[in-house]
Design a protein around this motif. Sequence first.
Motif, PDB file in Angstrom:
ATOM      1  N   PRO A 210      46.443  29.633  25.797  1.00 24.75           N
ATOM      2  CA  PRO A 210      47.216  30.110  24.646  1.00 24.75           C
ATOM      3  C   PRO A 210      46.622  31.427  23.906  1.00 24.75           C
ATOM      4  O   PRO A 210      47.037  32.265  23.611  1.00 24.75           O
ATOM      5  CB  PRO A 210      47.293  28.998  23.649  1.00 24.75           C
ATOM      6  N   HIS A 211      45.355  31.571  24.115  1.00 28.21           N
ATOM      7  CA  HIS A 211      44.579  32.641  23.715  1.00 28.21           C
ATOM      8  C   HIS A 211      44.666  33.745  24.342  1.00 28.21           C
ATOM      9  O   HIS A 211      44.578  34.757  23.831  1.00 28.21           O
ATOM     10  CB  HIS A 211      42.912  32.057  23.462  1.00 28.21           C
ATOM     11  N   LEU A 212      44.808  33.520  25.927  1.00 32.61           N
ATOM     12  CA  LEU A 212      44.968  34.667  26.550  1.00 32.61           C
ATOM     13  C   LEU A 212      46.503  35.466  26.282  1.00 32.61           C
ATOM     14  O   LEU A 212      46.543  36.489  26.278  1.00 32.61           O
ATOM     15  CB  LEU A 212      44.846  34.540  28.070  1.00 32.61           C
ATOM     16  N   ILE A 213      47.580  34.482  26.128  1.00 35.56           N
ATOM     17  CA  ILE A 213      48.859  34.864  26.135  1.00 35.56           C
ATOM     18  C   ILE A 213      48.629  35.421  24.416  1.00 35.56           C
ATOM     19  O   ILE A 213      49.804  36.566  24.261  1.00 35.56           O
ATOM     20  CB  ILE A 213      49.758  33.599  25.939  1.00 35.56           C
ATOM     21  N   GLU A 214      48.241  34.967  23.544  1.00 38.71           N
ATOM     22  CA  GLU A 214      48.236  35.692  22.012  1.00 38.71           C
ATOM     23  C   GLU A 214      47.721  37.062  22.369  1.00 38.71           C
ATOM     24  O   GLU A 214      47.924  37.953  21.516  1.00 38.71           O
ATOM     25  CB  GLU A 214      47.293  34.972  21.430  1.00 38.71           C
ATOM     26  N   LYS A 215      46.500  37.529  23.220  1.00 37.40           N
ATOM     27  CA  LYS A 215      46.036  38.782  23.190  1.00 37.40           C
ATOM     28  C   LYS A 215      47.004  39.647  24.248  1.00 37.40           C
ATOM     29  O   LYS A 215      46.800  40.931  24.043  1.00 37.40           O
ATOM     30  CB  LYS A 215      44.699  38.633  23.906  1.00 37.40           C
ATOM     31  N   GLY A 216      47.612  38.889  24.976  1.00 33.56           N
ATOM     32  CA  GLY A 216      48.626  39.777  25.870  1.00 33.56           C
ATOM     33  C   GLY A 216      47.825  40.168  27.167  1.00 33.56           C
ATOM     34  O   GLY A 216      48.536  41.156  27.844  1.00 33.56           O
ATOM     35  N   LYS A 217      46.861  39.716  27.509  1.00 31.95           N
ATOM     36  CA  LYS A 217      46.038  40.207  28.574  1.00 31.95           C
ATOM     37  C   LYS A 217      44.871  39.070  28.671  1.00 31.95           C
ATOM     38  O   LYS A 217      44.416  38.185  27.778  1.00 31.95           O
ATOM     39  CB  LYS A 217      45.399  41.608  28.563  1.00 31.95           C
ATOM     40  N   GLY A 218      44.355  38.979  29.970  1.00 33.53           N
ATOM     41  CA  GLY A 218      43.166  38.285  30.240  1.00 33.53           C
ATOM     42  C   GLY A 218      43.032  38.159  31.549  1.00 33.53           C
ATOM     43  O   GLY A 218      43.821  38.659  32.402  1.00 33.53           O
ATOM     44  N   LYS A 219      41.716  37.435  32.134  1.00 31.76           N
ATOM     45  CA  LYS A 219      41.526  37.579  33.578  1.00 31.76           C
ATOM     46  C   LYS A 219      41.214  35.748  33.790  1.00 31.76           C
ATOM     47  O   LYS A 219      40.464  35.348  33.036  1.00 31.76           O
ATOM     48  CB  LYS A 219      40.277  38.297  33.919  1.00 31.76           C
ATOM     49  N   ILE A 220      41.669  35.253  34.743  1.00 30.31           N
ATOM     50  CA  ILE A 220      41.412  33.853  35.276  1.00 30.31           C
ATOM     51  C   ILE A 220      40.926  33.909  36.581  1.00 30.31           C
ATOM     52  O   ILE A 220      41.932  34.457  37.544  1.00 30.31           O
ATOM     53  CB  ILE A 220      42.848  32.991  35.041  1.00 30.31           C
ATOM     54  N   ILE A 221      39.901  33.733  36.748  1.00 34.85           N
ATOM     55  CA  ILE A 221      39.168  33.562  38.069  1.00 34.85           C
ATOM     56  C   ILE A 221      38.955  32.227  38.642  1.00 34.85           C
ATOM     57  O   ILE A 221      38.223  31.581  37.982  1.00 34.85           O
ATOM     58  CB  ILE A 221      37.955  34.361  38.387  1.00 34.85           C
ATOM     59  N   ASN A 222      39.425  31.608  39.705  1.00 37.08           N
ATOM     60  CA  ASN A 222      39.459  30.343  40.510  1.00 37.08           C
ATOM     61  C   ASN A 222      38.461  30.191  41.540  1.00 37.08           C
ATOM     62  O   ASN A 222      38.481  31.414  42.257  1.00 37.08           O
ATOM     63  CB  ASN A 222      40.664  29.627  40.511  1.00 37.08           C
ATOM     64  N   THR A 223      37.614  29.248  41.682  1.00 39.51           N
ATOM     65  CA  THR A 223      36.594  29.229  42.772  1.00 39.51           C
ATOM     66  C   THR A 223      37.448  28.234  43.727  1.00 39.51           C
ATOM     67  O   THR A 223      37.451  26.899  43.616  1.00 39.51           O
ATOM     68  CB  THR A 223      35.530  28.718  42.353  1.00 39.51           C
ATOM     69  N   SER A 224      37.664  28.791  44.852  1.00 39.41           N
ATOM     70  CA  SER A 224      38.226  27.982  46.017  1.00 39.41           C
ATOM     71  C   SER A 224      37.094  27.833  46.860  1.00 39.41           C
ATOM     72  O   SER A 224      35.874  27.965  46.696  1.00 39.41           O
ATOM     73  CB  SER A 224      39.329  28.560  46.597  1.00 39.41           C
ATOM     74  N   SER A 225      37.057  27.887  48.253  1.00 40.13           N
ATOM     75  CA  SER A 225      35.987  27.905  49.456  1.00 40.13           C
ATOM     76  C   SER A 225      36.880  28.115  50.587  1.00 40.13           C
ATOM     77  O   SER A 225      37.943  28.047  51.130  1.00 40.13           O
ATOM     78  CB  SER A 225      35.600  26.726  49.393  1.00 40.13           C
ATOM     79  N   VAL A 226      35.987  28.629  51.573  1.00 35.52           N
ATOM     80  CA  VAL A 226      36.522  28.832  52.828  1.00 35.52           C
ATOM     81  C   VAL A 226      36.799  27.551  53.431  1.00 35.52           C
ATOM     82  O   VAL A 226      37.672  27.059  54.385  1.00 35.52           O
ATOM     83  CB  VAL A 226      35.377  29.470  53.793  1.00 35.52           C
ATOM     84  N   SER A 227      36.220  26.134  52.984  1.00 31.11           N
ATOM     85  CA  SER A 227      36.775  24.890  53.302  1.00 31.11           C
ATOM     86  C   SER A 227      38.080  24.634  52.951  1.00 31.11           C
ATOM     87  O   SER A 227      38.784  23.916  53.669  1.00 31.11           O
ATOM     88  CB  SER A 227      35.634  23.879  52.844  1.00 31.11           C
ATOM     89  N   GLY A 228      38.294  25.075  51.854  1.00 28.42           N
ATOM     90  CA  GLY A 228      39.835  25.077  51.636  1.00 28.42           C
ATOM     91  C   GLY A 228      40.879  25.850  52.365  1.00 28.42           C
ATOM     92  O   GLY A 228      42.042  25.268  52.224  1.00 28.42           O
ATOM     93  N   VAL A 229      40.480  26.821  53.017  1.00 29.26           N
ATOM     94  CA  VAL A 229      41.256  27.569  53.872  1.00 29.26           C
ATOM     95  C   VAL A 229      41.256  27.059  55.280  1.00 29.26           C
ATOM     96  O   VAL A 229      42.342  27.047  55.895  1.00 29.26           O
ATOM     97  CB  VAL A 229      40.930  29.078  53.784  1.00 29.26           C
TER      98      VAL A 229
END
Length: 246
Positions: free
Chosen positions: A126-145
């Motif tokens: 909700p805080h990113l939507i309110e600003k109208g911008k933002g960055k979300i970075i998730n951590t996967s792994s080569v094990s997940g691939v």
Amino acid sequence: MRLERQVAIITGGANGIGYAAVERFAQEGARIILADYDKSTGAKAAEELREQGHDVTFVQVDVADRDSVKNMVTQAVDIYGGIDILVNNAGITRDAMLAKMEMADFQRVLDVNLTGVFNCTQSVLPHLIEKGKGKIINTSSVSGVYGNVGQTNYAASKAAVVGMTKSWAKELGRKGINVNAVAPGFTLTAMVEKMPDKIIDQMKSIVALQRLAVPQDIANAYLFLASSESDYVHGHVLHVDGGIMM
């Protein structure tokens, strides 16, 4: 500075890759919530960074607990006035071969590595939507691939993070929010350094660059995805693995 005055929440920020990311973001001018389950290590890490002149605040969080996550987000907004960047770095392992894996260990890894990413992102959104911008970075792994022996739970959680990343990218791009993931390869954290030299050498042997990553290698990828330099990178899984399985 690439993140001047940006507010970033980095989960799992007390050790390893997370701490390297906190340090790197701070060097680029970010104001940071260092969020971690480990209260003593997290508080100490934040204090050390503040002594170096960085704006870092420690908040204890269990990402698998929704109320704990909501409290973390509330504190971030109260302290800094908003949120610009979320790095979902927190994760655990409970490795075992399939035949011997305990259900409690299977579930706990999914609770932290998968549900935790969902909890944090939904609370910050909700805080990113309110600003109208933002960055979300998730951590996967080569094990997940590629999967990995003895990591049914971990690989499943990290594969699911890829699916969530791509789904969120389709939902949130129109709202001005970039969503991407990083898939680290073998990384020389404190846990890995305790492994026998023979095992470490075997790990290096399947990497094209013939070395393991250091936490700073992954932190630099996070930084790129958090900065304006990646504004047209969206729904991507960035492999930082030195060339595994080429």
